[in-house]
Scaffold this motif. Structure first.
Motif, mmCIF file in Angstrom:
data_model
loop_
_atom_site.group_PDB
_atom_site.id
_atom_site.type_symbol
_atom_site.label_atom_id
_atom_site.label_comp_id
_atom_site.label_asym_id
_atom_site.label_seq_id
_atom_site.Cartn_x
_atom_site.Cartn_y
_atom_site.Cartn_z
ATOM 1 N N PRO A 30 4.562 2.043 -13.550
ATOM 2 C CA PRO A 30 5.361 0.930 -14.088
ATOM 3 C C PRO A 30 4.577 -0.121 -14.874
ATOM 4 N N TYR A 31 3.244 -0.071 -14.842
ATOM 5 C CA TYR A 31 2.440 -1.092 -15.519
ATOM 6 C C TYR A 31 1.848 -0.510 -16.803
ATOM 7 N N HIS A 32 2.213 -1.088 -17.954
ATOM 8 C CA HIS A 32 1.737 -0.531 -19.221
ATOM 9 C C HIS A 32 0.945 -1.560 -20.018
ATOM 10 N N CYS A 33 -0.020 -1.056 -20.759
ATOM 11 C CA CYS A 33 -0.892 -1.903 -21.572
ATOM 12 C C CYS A 33 -0.189 -2.224 -22.886
ATOM 13 N N SER B 113 -1.030 -2.527 -10.693
ATOM 14 C CA SER B 113 -1.319 -3.650 -11.591
ATOM 15 C C SER B 113 -2.824 -3.921 -11.692
ATOM 16 N N GLY B 114 -3.561 -3.698 -10.582
ATOM 17 C CA GLY B 114 -5.010 -3.923 -10.604
ATOM 18 C C GLY B 114 -5.724 -2.984 -11.555
ATOM 19 N N THR B 115 -5.257 -1.733 -11.612
ATOM 20 C CA THR B 115 -5.856 -0.755 -12.526
ATOM 21 C C THR B 115 -5.599 -1.146 -13.978
ATOM 22 N N GLU C 32 0.834 -1.203 0.000
ATOM 23 C CA GLU C 32 0.000 0.000 0.000
ATOM 24 C C GLU C 32 0.873 1.259 0.000
ATOM 25 N N LEU C 33 1.965 1.208 0.768
ATOM 26 C CA LEU C 33 2.888 2.353 0.805
ATOM 27 C C LEU C 33 3.529 2.575 -0.557
ATOM 28 N N ILE C 34 3.981 1.480 -1.202
ATOM 29 C CA ILE C 34 4.619 1.589 -2.522
ATOM 30 C C ILE C 34 3.658 2.211 -3.530
ATOM 31 N N SER C 35 2.396 1.747 -3.525
ATOM 32 C CA SER C 35 1.391 2.316 -4.439
ATOM 33 C C SER C 35 1.176 3.797 -4.161
ATOM 34 N N HIS C 36 1.104 4.153 -2.867
ATOM 35 C CA HIS C 36 0.896 5.557 -2.495
ATOM 36 C C HIS C 36 2.060 6.434 -2.944
#
Length: 288
Positions: free
Chosen positions: A245-248, A258-260, A232-236
């Motif tokens: 860091p997560y690309h389509c 990653s969930g988004t 949660e801290l890393i996401s914040h």
């Protein structure tokens, strides 16, 4: 570093040169030493070359077979009367007795933590000294213990020596296999003493207990906000850094979580996994 044989030095030097002269003809993966390639090849062939002459069980490594054969052949003359268990040596018996007596003979002079075995104290002290004496010849990463190194090396070889006898799925470590087997047995050995909820692993119980205690041990150094888990801290923190860091792979759009990304990709696939139990209409996500 010094080596006994020239070929060991050559293999080690590949950590710095990046040379990987041995490649798999099936998948193209490359390795710095030939033995890692041979081990990797067994993933494709399914080969278990080493067979136990006592029970017929087969293994893909000679050291795994040797360890298994001890269960058949090794004499266990030392026994503990309280539990009825037998051991191959007096030192193993002594270590077992300590489990029952609770004796912690070895103490860390840095933090005072106590241990039942001198080896455990030696490994613990590396936390304070930062010593990591076991380097990986593939990537140069170092580890505090040889078992940690052996587990890491499987990320290079692809070896998964622990197989589930229910479904055949294989794992890198025995602990991963144990966790997986609980999906078959339904076992949840870790219970919350506040609400009774049970979990398959102790780390999940630790995180759950923070709901009751209100503990939020992970703090953001930028704004001071606190969180229950490190993830949660890393996401914040990405709200401060702008990192995505997560690309389509379909449209190139980037996301912080990653969930988004997973929800976004359903726009391309058309997947709608959530349905209304009243009218049957399907949706790509639960929320708005």
């Amino acid at each position: 570093m010094s080596f006994t044989y020239s070929n060991k030095l050559i293999s080690h030097q590949r950590v710095y040169t990046g040379e990987k002269p041995f490649h798999c003809s099936d998948c193209g993966k490359r390795f710095t030493i030939s033995s890692n390639l041979r081990r990797h090849r067994r993933i494709h062939t399914g080969e278990n070359s080493y067979s136990c002459d006592q029970c017929g069980k087969r293994f893909n490594r000679s050291d795994s077979l040797a360890a298994h054969q001890q269960t058949h052949t090794v004499e266990q003359p030392y026994h503990y009367t309280d539990s009825g268990e037998h051991f191959t040596s007096s030192s193993n018996l002594r270590n077992h007795q300590i489990v029952h007596t609770g004796e912690n003979s070895y103490s860390c002079d840095q933090c005072g933590k106590r241990f039942t075995r001198s080896y455990s104290l030696t490994v613990h002290k590396r936390i304070h000294t930062g010593e990591k004496p076991y380097p990986c010849t593939e990537c140069g990463k170092s580890f505090k213990t040889s078992p940690e190194l052996m587990t890491h090396q499987r990320t290079h070889t692809g070896e998964r020596p622990y197989g589930c006898d229910r479904c055949g799925k294989s794992f890198t470590t025995s602990s991963e296999l144990i966790l997986h087997q609980r999906t078959h047995t339904g076992e949840r050995p870790y219970g919350c003493d506040q609400c009774g909820k049970r979990f398959t692993q102790s780390s999940n119980l630790t995180i759950h207990k923070r709901i009751h205690t209100g503990e939020k041990p992970y703090h953001c150094s930028d704004c001071g906000k606190s969180f229950t888990t490190s993830s949660e801290l890393i996401s914040h923190q990405r709200t401060h850094t702008g990192e995505r860091p997560y690309h389509c792979s379909d449209c190139g759009k980037c996301f912080a979580q990653s969930g988004t990304l997973k929800v976004h990709q359903r726009r391309h696939t058309g997947e709608r996994p959530y349905s209304c139990d009243q009218c049957g209409k399907r949706f790509a996500q639960i929320g708005p």
